[in-house]
Write an enzyme that holds these catalytic residues in place. Sequence first.
Site, PDB file in Angstrom:
ATOM      1  N   THR A  41     -12.189   9.106   7.350  1.00 46.16           N
ATOM      2  CA  THR A  41     -12.952   8.191   8.206  1.00 46.16           C
ATOM      3  C   THR A  41     -12.086   7.745   9.380  1.00 46.16           C
ATOM      4  O   THR A  41     -10.871   7.951   9.378  1.00 46.16           O
ATOM      5  CB  THR A  41     -13.374   6.933   7.409  1.00 46.16           C
ATOM      6  OG1 THR A  41     -12.198   6.174   7.111  1.00 46.16           O
ATOM      7  CG2 THR A  41     -14.108   7.309   6.123  1.00 46.16           C
ATOM      8  N   VAL A  87       0.743   5.078   6.633  1.00 43.63           N
ATOM      9  CA  VAL A  87      -0.699   5.133   6.859  1.00 43.63           C
ATOM     10  C   VAL A  87      -1.047   6.612   6.816  1.00 43.63           C
ATOM     11  O   VAL A  87      -0.580   7.391   7.651  1.00 43.63           O
ATOM     12  CB  VAL A  87      -1.108   4.499   8.209  1.00 43.63           C
ATOM     13  CG1 VAL A  87      -2.629   4.517   8.364  1.00 43.63           C
ATOM     14  CG2 VAL A  87      -0.564   3.084   8.342  1.00 43.63           C
ATOM     15  N   ARG A 123       9.667  13.189   5.082  1.00 45.30           N
ATOM     16  CA  ARG A 123      10.338  12.194   5.925  1.00 45.30           C
ATOM     17  C   ARG A 123      11.083  11.129   5.124  1.00 45.30           C
ATOM     18  O   ARG A 123      11.536  10.133   5.667  1.00 45.30           O
ATOM     19  CB  ARG A 123       9.298  11.550   6.847  1.00 45.30           C
ATOM     20  CG  ARG A 123       8.856  12.511   7.934  1.00 45.30           C
ATOM     21  CD  ARG A 123       7.500  12.161   8.520  1.00 45.30           C
ATOM     22  NE  ARG A 123       7.158  13.115   9.572  1.00 45.30           N
ATOM     23  CZ  ARG A 123       6.661  14.343   9.349  1.00 45.30           C
ATOM     24  NH1 ARG A 123       6.454  14.773   8.114  1.00 45.30           N
ATOM     25  NH2 ARG A 123       6.387  15.146  10.356  1.00 45.30           N
ATOM     26  N   GLU A 146      -1.080  -6.131   8.203  1.00 45.82           N
ATOM     27  CA  GLU A 146      -0.499  -7.457   7.988  1.00 45.82           C
ATOM     28  C   GLU A 146       0.959  -7.565   8.452  1.00 45.82           C
ATOM     29  O   GLU A 146       1.522  -8.656   8.499  1.00 45.82           O
ATOM     30  CB  GLU A 146      -0.602  -7.835   6.502  1.00 45.82           C
ATOM     31  CG  GLU A 146      -2.016  -8.082   6.029  1.00 45.82           C
ATOM     32  CD  GLU A 146      -2.847  -6.819   5.822  1.00 45.82           C
ATOM     33  OE1 GLU A 146      -4.078  -6.882   6.039  1.00 45.82           O
ATOM     34  OE2 GLU A 146      -2.291  -5.759   5.464  1.00 45.82           O
ATOM     35  N   TRP A 190       0.862  -1.185   0.000  1.00 46.44           N
ATOM     36  CA  TRP A 190       0.000   0.000   0.000  1.00 46.44           C
ATOM     37  C   TRP A 190       0.897   1.234   0.000  1.00 46.44           C
ATOM     38  O   TRP A 190       1.856   1.310   0.754  1.00 46.44           O
ATOM     39  CB  TRP A 190      -0.888  -0.008   1.246  1.00 46.44           C
ATOM     40  CG  TRP A 190      -2.054   0.916   1.150  1.00 46.44           C
ATOM     41  CD1 TRP A 190      -2.152   2.153   1.720  1.00 46.44           C
ATOM     42  CD2 TRP A 190      -3.274   0.688   0.448  1.00 46.44           C
ATOM     43  NE1 TRP A 190      -3.363   2.717   1.414  1.00 46.44           N
ATOM     44  CE2 TRP A 190      -4.079   1.829   0.623  1.00 46.44           C
ATOM     45  CE3 TRP A 190      -3.764  -0.352  -0.320  1.00 46.44           C
ATOM     46  CZ2 TRP A 190      -5.339   1.953   0.077  1.00 46.44           C
ATOM     47  CZ3 TRP A 190      -5.020  -0.224  -0.864  1.00 46.44           C
ATOM     48  CH2 TRP A 190      -5.801   0.910  -0.667  1.00 46.44           C
ATOM     49  N   HIS A 210     -10.999   4.965   9.942  1.00 51.74           N
ATOM     50  CA  HIS A 210     -10.155   3.845   9.525  1.00 51.74           C
ATOM     51  C   HIS A 210      -8.687   4.090   9.872  1.00 51.74           C
ATOM     52  O   HIS A 210      -7.969   3.177  10.300  1.00 51.74           O
ATOM     53  CB  HIS A 210     -10.326   3.616   8.013  1.00 51.74           C
ATOM     54  CG  HIS A 210      -9.567   2.454   7.472  1.00 51.74           C
ATOM     55  ND1 HIS A 210      -9.932   1.152   7.716  1.00 51.74           N
ATOM     56  CD2 HIS A 210      -8.441   2.402   6.722  1.00 51.74           C
ATOM     57  CE1 HIS A 210      -9.073   0.345   7.119  1.00 51.74           C
ATOM     58  NE2 HIS A 210      -8.157   1.080   6.512  1.00 51.74           N
ATOM     59  N   PHE A 249      10.177   0.139  14.378  1.00 57.12           N
ATOM     60  CA  PHE A 249       8.937   0.729  13.871  1.00 57.12           C
ATOM     61  C   PHE A 249       9.267   1.811  12.851  1.00 57.12           C
ATOM     62  O   PHE A 249       9.687   2.906  13.210  1.00 57.12           O
ATOM     63  CB  PHE A 249       8.123   1.317  15.029  1.00 57.12           C
ATOM     64  CG  PHE A 249       6.729   1.705  14.643  1.00 57.12           C
ATOM     65  CD1 PHE A 249       5.712   0.767  14.669  1.00 57.12           C
ATOM     66  CD2 PHE A 249       6.429   2.995  14.258  1.00 57.12           C
ATOM     67  CE1 PHE A 249       4.408   1.116  14.315  1.00 57.12           C
ATOM     68  CE2 PHE A 249       5.136   3.354  13.899  1.00 57.12           C
ATOM     69  CZ  PHE A 249       4.137   2.411  13.930  1.00 57.12           C
TER      70      PHE A 249
END
Length: 159
Positions: free
Chosen positions: A91, A86, A132, A61, A28, A93, A118
């Site tokens: 929304t 992300v 970034r 995932e 993604w 989500h 992370f």
Amino acid sequence: MATQGNTNLSKGIPQIKDAFVIIIKTEWNAHLVDKLEEGCINVLLQNNVKYRSISVPGAVEIPYAIKTYAESTQQSADAFITLGTVIRGGTPHFEYVCNMVTDGILSLNLCLKIPIIFGVLTVNSEEEVIERTGGIHGHKGEEAAITAIKMIALTRSLK
């Protein structure tokens, strides 16, 4: 929020031998995540760290891929680096995904015997990702690799 020049992370990168890192990256937002991975790999190669990249569909995932790899008979890893983005939408989500991936990675970090770094960017816009990945806020892929090297050295020193 990250600020420019707020870290000495790149100072004192330890020399480690025979290190192997697994990069778990998302498909993604691949056009953005690939830039994170590129910076990460450059630092690993500069420090003679071997690696393998594994792609997963999305950030949720990532913990599953880490757990499955750690339980497999594949070559043992000295660290995992997670890479993804992300980006906030209209929304709730965004909050669910961020919470699931951070909670999953935290949980695995506490129960596996190797560090999980992370490197998932949770941002408001694509512009913040660009800032970034070599922009005004440094390169978070490079920082993830440096962190992995430092944590591998720490882990080895404590055994």
